[in-house]
Design a protein around this motif. Structure first.
Motif, PDB file in Angstrom:
ATOM      1  N   LEU A  22       0.834  -1.211   0.000  1.00  0.00           N
ATOM      2  CA  LEU A  22       0.000   0.000   0.000  1.00  0.00           C
ATOM      3  C   LEU A  22       0.866   1.257   0.000  1.00  0.00           C
ATOM      4  O   LEU A  22       0.546   2.237  -0.686  1.00  0.00           O
ATOM      5  CB  LEU A  22      -0.943   0.005   1.206  1.00  0.00           C
ATOM      6  CG  LEU A  22      -2.125  -0.945   1.119  1.00  0.00           C
ATOM      7  CD1 LEU A  22      -2.870  -0.976   2.447  1.00  0.00           C
ATOM      8  CD2 LEU A  22      -3.061  -0.553  -0.018  1.00  0.00           C
ATOM      9  N   ASN A  23       1.944   1.242   0.752  1.00  0.00           N
ATOM     10  CA  ASN A  23       2.846   2.389   0.791  1.00  0.00           C
ATOM     11  C   ASN A  23       3.496   2.607  -0.573  1.00  0.00           C
ATOM     12  O   ASN A  23       3.557   3.739  -1.063  1.00  0.00           O
ATOM     13  CB  ASN A  23       3.902   2.186   1.875  1.00  0.00           C
ATOM     14  CG  ASN A  23       4.759   3.412   2.056  1.00  0.00           C
ATOM     15  OD1 ASN A  23       4.305   4.538   1.867  1.00  0.00           O
ATOM     16  ND2 ASN A  23       5.999   3.205   2.411  1.00  0.00           N
ATOM     17  N   TRP A  24       3.969   1.530  -1.198  1.00  0.00           N
ATOM     18  CA  TRP A  24       4.582   1.665  -2.523  1.00  0.00           C
ATOM     19  C   TRP A  24       3.591   2.195  -3.543  1.00  0.00           C
ATOM     20  O   TRP A  24       3.942   3.005  -4.395  1.00  0.00           O
ATOM     21  CB  TRP A  24       5.127   0.324  -3.009  1.00  0.00           C
ATOM     22  CG  TRP A  24       6.236  -0.239  -2.186  1.00  0.00           C
ATOM     23  CD1 TRP A  24       7.137   0.435  -1.415  1.00  0.00           C
ATOM     24  CD2 TRP A  24       6.563  -1.625  -2.049  1.00  0.00           C
ATOM     25  NE1 TRP A  24       8.001  -0.448  -0.800  1.00  0.00           N
ATOM     26  CE2 TRP A  24       7.675  -1.707  -1.175  1.00  0.00           C
ATOM     27  CE3 TRP A  24       6.033  -2.793  -2.571  1.00  0.00           C
ATOM     28  CZ2 TRP A  24       8.263  -2.923  -0.825  1.00  0.00           C
ATOM     29  CZ3 TRP A  24       6.611  -4.004  -2.234  1.00  0.00           C
ATOM     30  CH2 TRP A  24       7.718  -4.060  -1.361  1.00  0.00           C
ATOM     31  N   LEU A  25       2.341   1.737  -3.458  1.00  0.00           N
ATOM     32  CA  LEU A  25       1.324   2.168  -4.412  1.00  0.00           C
ATOM     33  C   LEU A  25       0.918   3.627  -4.205  1.00  0.00           C
ATOM     34  O   LEU A  25       0.338   4.243  -5.098  1.00  0.00           O
ATOM     35  CB  LEU A  25       0.094   1.262  -4.345  1.00  0.00           C
ATOM     36  CG  LEU A  25       0.296  -0.172  -4.837  1.00  0.00           C
ATOM     37  CD1 LEU A  25      -0.979  -0.984  -4.624  1.00  0.00           C
ATOM     38  CD2 LEU A  25       0.730  -0.210  -6.289  1.00  0.00           C
ATOM     39  N   ARG A  26       1.239   4.174  -3.058  1.00  0.00           N
ATOM     40  CA  ARG A  26       0.923   5.581  -2.799  1.00  0.00           C
ATOM     41  C   ARG A  26       1.727   6.485  -3.738  1.00  0.00           C
ATOM     42  O   ARG A  26       1.225   7.509  -4.190  1.00  0.00           O
ATOM     43  CB  ARG A  26       1.225   5.939  -1.352  1.00  0.00           C
ATOM     44  CG  ARG A  26       0.882   7.382  -1.037  1.00  0.00           C
ATOM     45  CD  ARG A  26       1.409   7.832   0.275  1.00  0.00           C
ATOM     46  NE  ARG A  26       1.160   6.870   1.338  1.00  0.00           N
ATOM     47  CZ  ARG A  26       0.991   7.192   2.589  1.00  0.00           C
ATOM     48  NH1 ARG A  26       1.028   8.444   2.957  1.00  0.00           N
ATOM     49  NH2 ARG A  26       0.809   6.275   3.498  1.00  0.00           N
ATOM     50  N   ALA A  27       2.976   6.115  -3.993  1.00  0.00           N
ATOM     51  CA  ALA A  27       3.851   6.897  -4.880  1.00  0.00           C
ATOM     52  C   ALA A  27       4.547   5.937  -5.852  1.00  0.00           C
ATOM     53  O   ALA A  27       5.749   5.695  -5.739  1.00  0.00           O
ATOM     54  CB  ALA A  27       4.860   7.688  -4.069  1.00  0.00           C
ATOM     55  N   PRO A  28       3.810   5.376  -6.800  1.00  0.00           N
ATOM     56  CA  PRO A  28       4.396   4.348  -7.663  1.00  0.00           C
ATOM     57  C   PRO A  28       5.583   4.835  -8.488  1.00  0.00           C
ATOM     58  O   PRO A  28       6.523   4.081  -8.731  1.00  0.00           O
ATOM     59  CB  PRO A  28       3.233   3.918  -8.561  1.00  0.00           C
ATOM     60  CG  PRO A  28       2.253   5.030  -8.492  1.00  0.00           C
ATOM     61  CD  PRO A  28       2.426   5.661  -7.143  1.00  0.00           C
ATOM     62  N   GLU A  29       5.558   6.104  -8.884  1.00  0.00           N
ATOM     63  CA  GLU A  29       6.663   6.609  -9.697  1.00  0.00           C
ATOM     64  C   GLU A  29       7.991   6.605  -8.931  1.00  0.00           C
ATOM     65  O   GLU A  29       9.056   6.515  -9.535  1.00  0.00           O
ATOM     66  CB  GLU A  29       6.357   7.986 -10.283  1.00  0.00           C
ATOM     67  CG  GLU A  29       5.780   9.038  -9.387  1.00  0.00           C
ATOM     68  CD  GLU A  29       4.371   8.802  -8.841  1.00  0.00           C
ATOM     69  OE1 GLU A  29       4.203   9.054  -7.640  1.00  0.00           O
ATOM     70  OE2 GLU A  29       3.447   8.400  -9.560  1.00  0.00           O
ATOM     71  N   ALA A  30       7.942   6.640  -7.616  1.00  0.00           N
ATOM     72  CA  ALA A  30       9.162   6.593  -6.803  1.00  0.00           C
ATOM     73  C   ALA A  30       9.662   5.169  -6.580  1.00  0.00           C
ATOM     74  O   ALA A  30      10.852   4.960  -6.362  1.00  0.00           O
ATOM     75  CB  ALA A  30       8.909   7.267  -5.451  1.00  0.00           C
ATOM     76  N   HIS A  31       8.774   4.192  -6.640  1.00  0.00           N
ATOM     77  CA  HIS A  31       9.140   2.821  -6.291  1.00  0.00           C
ATOM     78  C   HIS A  31       9.205   1.865  -7.477  1.00  0.00           C
ATOM     79  O   HIS A  31       9.751   0.767  -7.353  1.00  0.00           O
ATOM     80  CB  HIS A  31       8.140   2.266  -5.264  1.00  0.00           C
ATOM     81  CG  HIS A  31       8.124   3.050  -4.001  1.00  0.00           C
ATOM     82  ND1 HIS A  31       9.129   2.991  -3.065  1.00  0.00           N
ATOM     83  CD2 HIS A  31       7.223   3.945  -3.518  1.00  0.00           C
ATOM     84  CE1 HIS A  31       8.845   3.796  -2.064  1.00  0.00           C
ATOM     85  NE2 HIS A  31       7.695   4.389  -2.315  1.00  0.00           N
ATOM     86  N   PHE A  32       8.633   2.252  -8.611  1.00  0.00           N
ATOM     87  CA  PHE A  32       8.571   1.355  -9.776  1.00  0.00           C
ATOM     88  C   PHE A  32       9.012   2.103 -11.032  1.00  0.00           C
ATOM     89  O   PHE A  32       8.306   2.147 -12.030  1.00  0.00           O
ATOM     90  CB  PHE A  32       7.142   0.807  -9.938  1.00  0.00           C
ATOM     91  CG  PHE A  32       6.654   0.068  -8.729  1.00  0.00           C
ATOM     92  CD1 PHE A  32       7.012  -1.247  -8.509  1.00  0.00           C
ATOM     93  CD2 PHE A  32       5.842   0.709  -7.792  1.00  0.00           C
ATOM     94  CE1 PHE A  32       6.573  -1.927  -7.379  1.00  0.00           C
ATOM     95  CE2 PHE A  32       5.400   0.039  -6.663  1.00  0.00           C
ATOM     96  CZ  PHE A  32       5.774  -1.285  -6.452  1.00  0.00           C
ATOM     97  N   ARG A  33      10.194   2.663 -10.973  1.00  0.00           N
ATOM     98  CA  ARG A  33      10.684   3.520 -12.067  1.00  0.00           C
ATOM     99  C   ARG A  33      10.869   2.787 -13.383  1.00  0.00           C
ATOM    100  O   ARG A  33      10.843   3.412 -14.435  1.00  0.00           O
ATOM    101  CB  ARG A  33      11.993   4.177 -11.648  1.00  0.00           C
ATOM    102  CG  ARG A  33      11.764   5.139 -10.523  1.00  0.00           C
ATOM    103  CD  ARG A  33      12.975   5.883 -10.149  1.00  0.00           C
ATOM    104  NE  ARG A  33      12.597   6.761  -9.034  1.00  0.00           N
ATOM    105  CZ  ARG A  33      13.435   7.406  -8.296  1.00  0.00           C
ATOM    106  NH1 ARG A  33      14.716   7.306  -8.531  1.00  0.00           N
ATOM    107  NH2 ARG A  33      13.013   8.158  -7.315  1.00  0.00           N
ATOM    108  N   ASP A  34      11.076   1.475 -13.340  1.00  0.00           N
ATOM    109  CA  ASP A  34      11.309   0.757 -14.591  1.00  0.00           C
ATOM    110  C   ASP A  34      10.030   0.181 -15.205  1.00  0.00           C
ATOM    111  O   ASP A  34      10.095  -0.549 -16.183  1.00  0.00           O
ATOM    112  CB  ASP A  34      12.360  -0.338 -14.399  1.00  0.00           C
ATOM    113  CG  ASP A  34      11.991  -1.369 -13.351  1.00  0.00           C
ATOM    114  OD1 ASP A  34      11.094  -1.093 -12.520  1.00  0.00           O
ATOM    115  OD2 ASP A  34      12.611  -2.449 -13.337  1.00  0.00           O
TER     116      ASP A  34
END
Length: 101
Positions: A22-34
């Motif tokens: 849930l935390n990662w999905l809050r700011a996906p551009e920061a955690h899933f750059r590729d």
């Protein structure tokens, strides 16, 4: 919006991996750059599998629990499934916690 399932949400939030998702999905551009797809679709299950570092079946079970609690939504596009936070449910749960607990 229908009434939220408080018990299902508490169950979902009881696990640290699901809280991380849930935390990662809050700011996906920061955690899933590729990720190759626009974040408007959400984050692909494959990206979540890779980030979690767990077996695909384990991540799938975590995502199913988050879906049952309605904390995330899913969308299938071709062979990919994408997940996003369900902000209205999250906000309703936070409001419930603020006023009822």
């Amino acid at each position: 919006m229908n009434e939220i399932n408080i018990d299902a949400i508490h169950k979902a939030l009881a696990n640290p991996v699901r809280r991380k998702i849930l935390n990662w999905l809050r700011a996906p551009e920061a955690h899933f750059r590729d990720q190759q797809f626009p974040f408007d679709f959400g984050v692909s299950a494959g990206q979540l599998d890779k980030r979690c570092g767990l077996a695909q079946s384990t991540v799938s079970e975590h995502l199913k629990t988050l879906l049952r609690a309605e904390l995330v939504t899913s969308r299938r596009i071709s062979q990919c499934v994408f997940f996003k936070r369900n902000e209205p449910v999250i906000q309703a749960f936070l409001e419930h916690a603020r006023t009822e607990l």
